[in-house]
Every structure is written in C-alpha cells, then in structure tokens.
Design an enzyme around this catalytic site. Structure first.
Site, PDB file in Angstrom:
ATOM      1  N   LYS A   1     -12.274  29.160  -7.693  1.00 36.08           N
ATOM      2  CA  LYS A   1     -11.549  28.424  -6.812  1.00 36.08           C
ATOM      3  C   LYS A   1     -12.666  27.466  -6.556  1.00 36.08           C
ATOM      4  O   LYS A   1     -13.782  27.639  -6.592  1.00 36.08           O
ATOM      5  CB  LYS A   1     -11.430  29.366  -5.229  1.00 36.08           C
TER       6      LYS A   1
ATOM      7  N   GLU B   1      -7.716  44.268 -10.309  1.00 37.28           N
ATOM      8  CA  GLU B   1      -8.620  44.446  -9.442  1.00 37.28           C
ATOM      9  C   GLU B   1      -7.977  44.775  -8.060  1.00 37.28           C
ATOM     10  O   GLU B   1      -6.615  44.473  -7.916  1.00 37.28           O
ATOM     11  CB  GLU B   1      -9.623  43.237  -9.379  1.00 37.28           C
TER      12      GLU B   1
END
Ligand code: PSU
Ligand code: MN
Length: 301
Positions: free
Chosen positions: A157, A23
């Site tokens: 995260k 990405e």
C-alpha cells in the site's frame, strides 16, 4: 512444541497436491466486520475452485495452526482480543496460550514449518514513510529475506515508502517478479511508476523461476507482484490524498509500533469511503486465484 496442521492440508501435502497459505491478520486487523469474515471464507473457496487446498494460518489458544476451520476464522473476524503476531510474537502467544492472527512474516514462518511453499495475501508490510526517523520497517521484509516461501501480493500500500521498500527487498536478496507487468503495483493502483527487473506472464513461468530460486536463492522468499484487477483499481490522486490524511491522523494520535499499520488501514478506509474496501477485496480474491494457479503449476513440476 506442537504445530497443528489441518487433516485436509496434511493430506494434500502428503499427496503433493497444491496448497495455498492465507494470513489471518488481514482478517482480525486489516478489514472491518462483517466483510473480513466473508472475505476470509471466500478466499478459501477461490483457492479450492482453482484446484488447491487452502490453509489459513494463525495461533489458536497457543497452538500454531496451519488450516483454521470456519468457526475459528469467524472468531478471528469478530473478537477484539486477537493478538497481532509478527514472527517475534509467535513464541509469547504460544507460551501464554493466546489467540493470535499472523502477519505476512509470521504466516510465512508457519507455512514453511508445515511445508507449504505458496502464500497469498493482499499487500505486504514494508518501509514506512518517515522511516529515516522512526526506523519503522516491517518484519515482513526480514522474513522474506530468510524464509523460502513464494508470496503472492498486489505490491504494498502507498501508505508505505514504496521505492525504499523495493530497495530493501533488493538488499535482502528477495526477487520481486511482476505478474504480467513490468511495474511494481501499488495495491489500490495498478502502477507505481517503479520498474521491476523481472516479469513472468504465466503460472508455469513463475513455477520455473521459483524452482531455480529454491536451488540458488540462498533460502530467501520471493515476491510475486500482481496488479489489482483493472475494474477495482482506484485513481492514484485519490489514493495519495487519502494517504496524506491518514498519515496526519496517525501522527496526531501518536500511534507507534504494531498499531501503525492497522491504524493507517482503517484511516484509509474512512478516507475513501467503501471504495478502497471493494478494491482490497477484489485484489485479495485475484491473488488467491493466482496463488492457486502457481501452486498447481508447481505440483506438476
Ligand atoms: N497491508 C495491507 N493489509 C494488511 C496488512 C498489510 O494492505 O492487512 C497486514 C499484513 O498482515 C502485514 C502486516 O503482514 O499488516 C504488516 O504489519 P507491520 O507493518 O506492523 O509489520
Ligand atoms: Mn512496524
């Protein structure tokens, strides 16, 4: 409408050689300069070193591009007018001839359009803490529910609500497979305390699961959750403290929408000094290697 596929990527696809998508939002909006450029180039080298063809994905002057060249990657790393594109934003970038970095959602969409089935990233977006009020749930989860791409990540995260993120993935029919682990990794830390129902210990096992999922999964993606390397992982307490401060800073600054994730990522970096950055880089490299091994195993099936 044009989808630009780099000749090396097209050659690999034609020959059924392994290809790994990467990405570009992590380059343009997730990591600081100059590490973002160094890491982006290093990830491509890692994929190559493990026998696969890398394809970094983005939108260049309105053209969805699978396989950015090095100068373009460097531009994405340095310029500050690169859009952040989730799936819904691709069309506007195309229609207005803009440059845009693709999130996990948009990268999956373009990878699939090109015929690339394996994609390595750092962490996916998910359900934000406080989503009960804000409704902030990343389009990455929706994309995983509808696009058949195998996404290699280190979990999500802990700026996010990880239990809620796993619940949504379950609801949306997205298998989450632990790679050599029974737990969902928490990006900076190897463990989150959240157990997974599926585990695979080799790339060949992942390939077998993926082929079965392609036959019976109803068109959804699959998340391969790889713990960050032990030597780079950070202690859970330190991360939680940093997350609390980052969330407080975002609330105080009144951050909304697509800006939330980049803001929190940069606040986390400030809160932990360089250490979170080193962990981030190490796990990205590790995921690129695993993705190349899985793509190679798939090419043998
Ligand atoms: N998580 C990270 N680093 C990142 C991102 C997520 O640890 O760079 C990026 C990815 O591109 C991901 C996007 O797809 O943020 C999610 O943004 P949002 O929450 O706005 O959907
Ligand atoms: Mn969001």
């Amino acid at each position: 409408m044009r989808l630009q596929i780099h000749p090396d990527v097209q050659l690999a696809l034609n020959g059924r050689h392994p290809v790994v998508a990467l990405e570009s939002t992590v380059i343009a909006h997730g990591l600081p300069y100059p590490q973002n450029n160094e890491v982006a180039q290093a990830l491509e080298a890692t994929v190559r070193a493990h026998g696969a063809q890398p394809a970094t994905i983005g939108v260049v002057q309105g053209v969805p591009t699978v396989g950015l060249d090095s100068p373009t990657i460097e531009q994405f790393a340095t310029r500050d007018n690169i859009l952040k594109l989730s799936r819904r934003d691709i069309a506007v970038a195309v229609a207005t001839s803009r440059d845009g970095a693709t999130t996990v959602a948009a990268t999956m969409a373009l990878a699939h359009a090109a015929g690339v089935e394996v994609f390595a990233t750092g962490g996916i977006g998910g359900v934000h803490r406080g989503a009960r009020e804000s409704w902030d749930v990343s389009g990455d989860l929706t994309e995983l529910s509808r696009t058949p791409v195998l996404v290699v990540c280190a979990g999500a995260k802990s700026i996010l609500d990880l239990p809620a993120t796993l619940e949504v993935l379950e609801t949306m029919g997205v298998p989450v497979v632990g790679y050599g682990t029974d737990e969902f990794p928490a990006f900076y830390s190897q463990s989150s305390g959240l157990r997974l129902t599926t585990r695979a210990d080799t790339a060949a096992d992942v390939a077998t699961i993926w082929r079965a999922h392609q036959a019976f999964g109803g068109g959804s993606g699959l998340l391969l959750a790889v713990p960050p390397p032990a030597e780079a992982a950070l202690p859970h307490d330190e991360i939680e403290q940093a997350v609390s401060r980052a969330l407080a800073a975002a609330a105080q600054a009144g951050i909304h929408g697509a800006n939330v994730t980049p803001f929190l990522l940069s606040a986390m970096k400030e809160q932990t000094g360089g250490r979170s950055l080193q962990a981030n880089i190490a796990l990205l490299e590790n995921n690129a290697r695993v993705a190349a091994e899985v793509a190679s195993a798939l090419a043998r099936t």
